[in-house]
Write a protein that holds these residues in place. Structure first.
Motif, PDB file in Angstrom:
ATOM      1  N   ARG A 186     102.229  20.253 -28.513  1.00 32.82           N
ATOM      2  CA  ARG A 186     102.034  19.001 -29.247  1.00 32.82           C
ATOM      3  C   ARG A 186     101.401  17.971 -28.337  1.00 32.82           C
ATOM      4  NH1 ARG A 186     105.243  14.327 -29.845  1.00 32.82           N
ATOM      5  NH2 ARG A 186     106.923  15.301 -28.653  1.00 32.82           N
ATOM      6  N   THR A 187     100.260  17.449 -28.776  1.00 35.22           N
ATOM      7  CA  THR A 187      99.613  16.380 -28.020  1.00 35.22           C
ATOM      8  C   THR A 187     100.400  15.093 -28.211  1.00 35.22           C
ATOM      9  OG1 THR A 187      97.436  17.394 -28.303  1.00 35.22           O
ATOM     10  CG2 THR A 187      97.489  15.054 -27.730  1.00 35.22           C
ATOM     11  N   ASP A 188     100.802  14.472 -27.096  1.00 36.11           N
ATOM     12  CA  ASP A 188     101.619  13.268 -27.200  1.00 36.11           C
ATOM     13  C   ASP A 188     100.987  12.042 -26.539  1.00 36.11           C
ATOM     14  OD1 ASP A 188     101.963  14.169 -24.564  1.00 36.11           O
ATOM     15  OD2 ASP A 188     103.967  13.316 -24.442  1.00 36.11           O
ATOM     16  N   LEU A 189      99.797  12.229 -25.954  1.00 33.31           N
ATOM     17  CA  LEU A 189      99.096  11.113 -25.334  1.00 33.31           C
ATOM     18  C   LEU A 189      97.601  11.207 -25.602  1.00 33.31           C
ATOM     19  CD1 LEU A 189     100.753  10.925 -21.790  1.00 33.31           C
ATOM     20  CD2 LEU A 189     100.973   9.223 -23.602  1.00 33.31           C
ATOM     21  N   ILE A 190      96.989  10.051 -25.780  1.00 31.60           N
ATOM     22  CA  ILE A 190      95.538   9.972 -25.772  1.00 31.60           C
ATOM     23  C   ILE A 190      95.170   9.224 -24.498  1.00 31.60           C
ATOM     24  CG2 ILE A 190      95.444   7.802 -27.098  1.00 31.60           C
ATOM     25  CD1 ILE A 190      92.874   8.902 -28.402  1.00 31.60           C
ATOM     26  N   VAL A 191      94.145   9.681 -23.792  1.00 29.06           N
ATOM     27  CA  VAL A 191      93.817   9.096 -22.495  1.00 29.06           C
ATOM     28  C   VAL A 191      92.324   8.802 -22.416  1.00 29.06           C
ATOM     29  CG1 VAL A 191      93.474  11.338 -21.358  1.00 29.06           C
ATOM     30  CG2 VAL A 191      94.086   9.330 -19.997  1.00 29.06           C
ATOM     31  N   PHE A 192      91.992   7.722 -21.730  1.00 26.37           N
ATOM     32  CA  PHE A 192      90.613   7.370 -21.427  1.00 26.37           C
ATOM     33  C   PHE A 192      90.520   7.186 -19.912  1.00 26.37           C
ATOM     34  CE2 PHE A 192      91.564   5.946 -25.658  1.00 26.37           C
ATOM     35  CZ  PHE A 192      90.450   6.302 -26.408  1.00 26.37           C
ATOM     36  N   ASP A 193      89.662   7.980 -19.287  1.00 24.04           N
ATOM     37  CA  ASP A 193      89.458   7.885 -17.844  1.00 24.04           C
ATOM     38  C   ASP A 193      88.281   6.951 -17.603  1.00 24.04           C
ATOM     39  OD1 ASP A 193      89.514   8.267 -15.150  1.00 24.04           O
ATOM     40  OD2 ASP A 193      88.774  10.320 -15.186  1.00 24.04           O
ATOM     41  N   LEU A 194      88.541   5.799 -17.004  1.00 26.52           N
ATOM     42  CA  LEU A 194      87.506   4.796 -16.770  1.00 26.52           C
ATOM     43  C   LEU A 194      86.934   5.008 -15.372  1.00 26.52           C
ATOM     44  CD1 LEU A 194      89.296   1.671 -18.309  1.00 26.52           C
ATOM     45  CD2 LEU A 194      87.977   3.478 -19.448  1.00 26.52           C
ATOM     46  N   ASP A 195      85.690   5.469 -15.329  1.00 30.77           N
ATOM     47  CA  ASP A 195      85.057   5.881 -14.073  1.00 30.77           C
ATOM     48  C   ASP A 195      83.885   4.955 -13.765  1.00 30.77           C
ATOM     49  OD1 ASP A 195      84.163   7.214 -11.856  1.00 30.77           O
ATOM     50  OD2 ASP A 195      83.409   8.959 -12.929  1.00 30.77           O
ATOM     51  N   PRO A 196      84.017   4.086 -12.753  1.00 36.36           N
ATOM     52  CA  PRO A 196      82.938   3.140 -12.458  1.00 36.36           C
ATOM     53  C   PRO A 196      81.798   3.765 -11.670  1.00 36.36           C
ATOM     54  CG  PRO A 196      84.727   2.828 -10.908  1.00 36.36           C
ATOM     55  CD  PRO A 196      85.178   3.907 -11.859  1.00 36.36           C
ATOM     56  N   GLY A 197      80.585   3.459 -12.081  1.00 30.88           N
ATOM     57  CA  GLY A 197      79.414   3.889 -11.324  1.00 30.88           C
ATOM     58  C   GLY A 197      78.982   2.755 -10.406  1.00 30.88           C
TER      59      GLY A 197
END
Length: 309
Positions: free
Chosen positions: A137-148
């Motif tokens: 069961r997916t229990d988290l949504i994640v966004f990886d913020l990667d600066p250029g």
């Protein structure tokens, strides 16, 4: 104490042999393996809940952060029989394996055993191991913020605030943490049976952010588009991918940590970076700032949210 000195310790009823405690794993900071073990032992009360019921991938640095490293999904040779392992399918394995025996961290002793293997970084997926015959069961949504470059975590904070407002519009609560490297990750608790829906929803939000702030944000994978902007990596929601766990060390010059932060700390113009010692002080003061990601009352069903779009 010499580097080769071994120490036998009892950890919650399990006898462990700790080796090379004086070995320096972070040369620039003079941070030893003994200090790595001490950090993970002390941060365990807030770290363990975020590892529980998740298959673990570790990044091991047997000769320190300046030496060669390797990712390890399969339980290491000699894994004690009291450590829980879970056999899961391994589609697309680079080592031609049909399945992998993952370690599932359930107790302090397992964490200490891993630290003794110089498993500096701990990575987990956004889903929980199945109970009995049920599916994961997916229990988290994640966004990886990667600066250029020249963008940095300062710009990541600005993007995190935009994402917080967008998620709030969908009835979702955002929790942020530094990556312990150059960027940050933001998560929200969800309840999803089909992980493909999470990826689709995350992708759509990343595209909406890019449309709002094309000067600051990019949602596409193309690296040539990233300089000076923040890449909102929505693909981390793929069930085959992992993200560094809250409170995990990172293999940088200093023993930096993927550190949960408050909403007030996520503010434009504020650089955020924390070492292991600072994190232990923060936990003493604030407790687990990522505890809300474990709260079932905050979970949002992505299926209902997507139905409104």
């Amino acid at each position: 104490m010499s580097e080769n000195h071994n120490v036998r310790v009892d950890v919650e009823g399990h006898t462990l042999t700790l080796s090379n405690l004086d070995k320096v794993l972070y040369p620039a900071a003079g941070f030893t393996k003994g200090e790595v073990i001490d950090y993970y032992s002390r941060v365990a009360p807030v770290l363990l809940p975020h590892l529980l019921d998740r298959p673990l991938t570790v990044k091991r640095y047997p000769n320190g952060v300046d030496g060669k490293f390797f990712f390890e999904k399969n339980a290491a040779r000699g894994t004690p029989d009291w450590i829980r392992t879970v056999n899961l399918p391994a589609p697309g394995s680079t080592k031609n394996r049909d399945t992998i025996d993952y370690v599932a961290v359930e107790q302090l002793a397992t964490l200490v055993w891993l630290a003794n293997l110089a498993a500096l970084e701990l990575h987990v997926p956004q889903w929980l191991l199945p109970r009995r015959a049920r599916k994961p069961r997916t229990d988290l949504i994640v966004f990886d913020l990667d600066p250029g470059a020249p963008a940095s975590i300062v710009e990541c904070c600005e993007v995190a605030l935009l994402l917080r407002d967008l998620l709030a519009d969908e009835g979702m609560t955002l929790f942020a943490k530094t990556s312990g490297s150059k960027g940050m990750q933001v998560s929200a608790p969800v309840s999803v049976d089909d992980p493909e829906l999470t990826s689709q929803f995350a992708h759509s939000l990343a595209e909406r952010l890019e449309q709002r702030r094309p000067d600051l944000i990019v949602s596409r994978m193309t690296k040539a588009l990233r300089p000076g902007k923040v890449f909102v990596d929505w693909s981390q929601n793929n069930p085959a991918k992992t993200t560094v766990a809250p409170y995990s060390l990172r293999a940088k010059d200093a023993p930096t940590v993927s550190t949960p932060v408050t909403c007030d700390e996520v503010s434009p113009g504020r650089p955020l970076s924390f070492t292991s010692a600072q994190v232990l002080e923060r936990v003493e003061e604030h407790g687990d700032l990522f505890a809300g990601t474990l709260d079932d009352k905050l979970r949002t069903r992505i299926t209902k949210v997507m139905a409104t779009h």
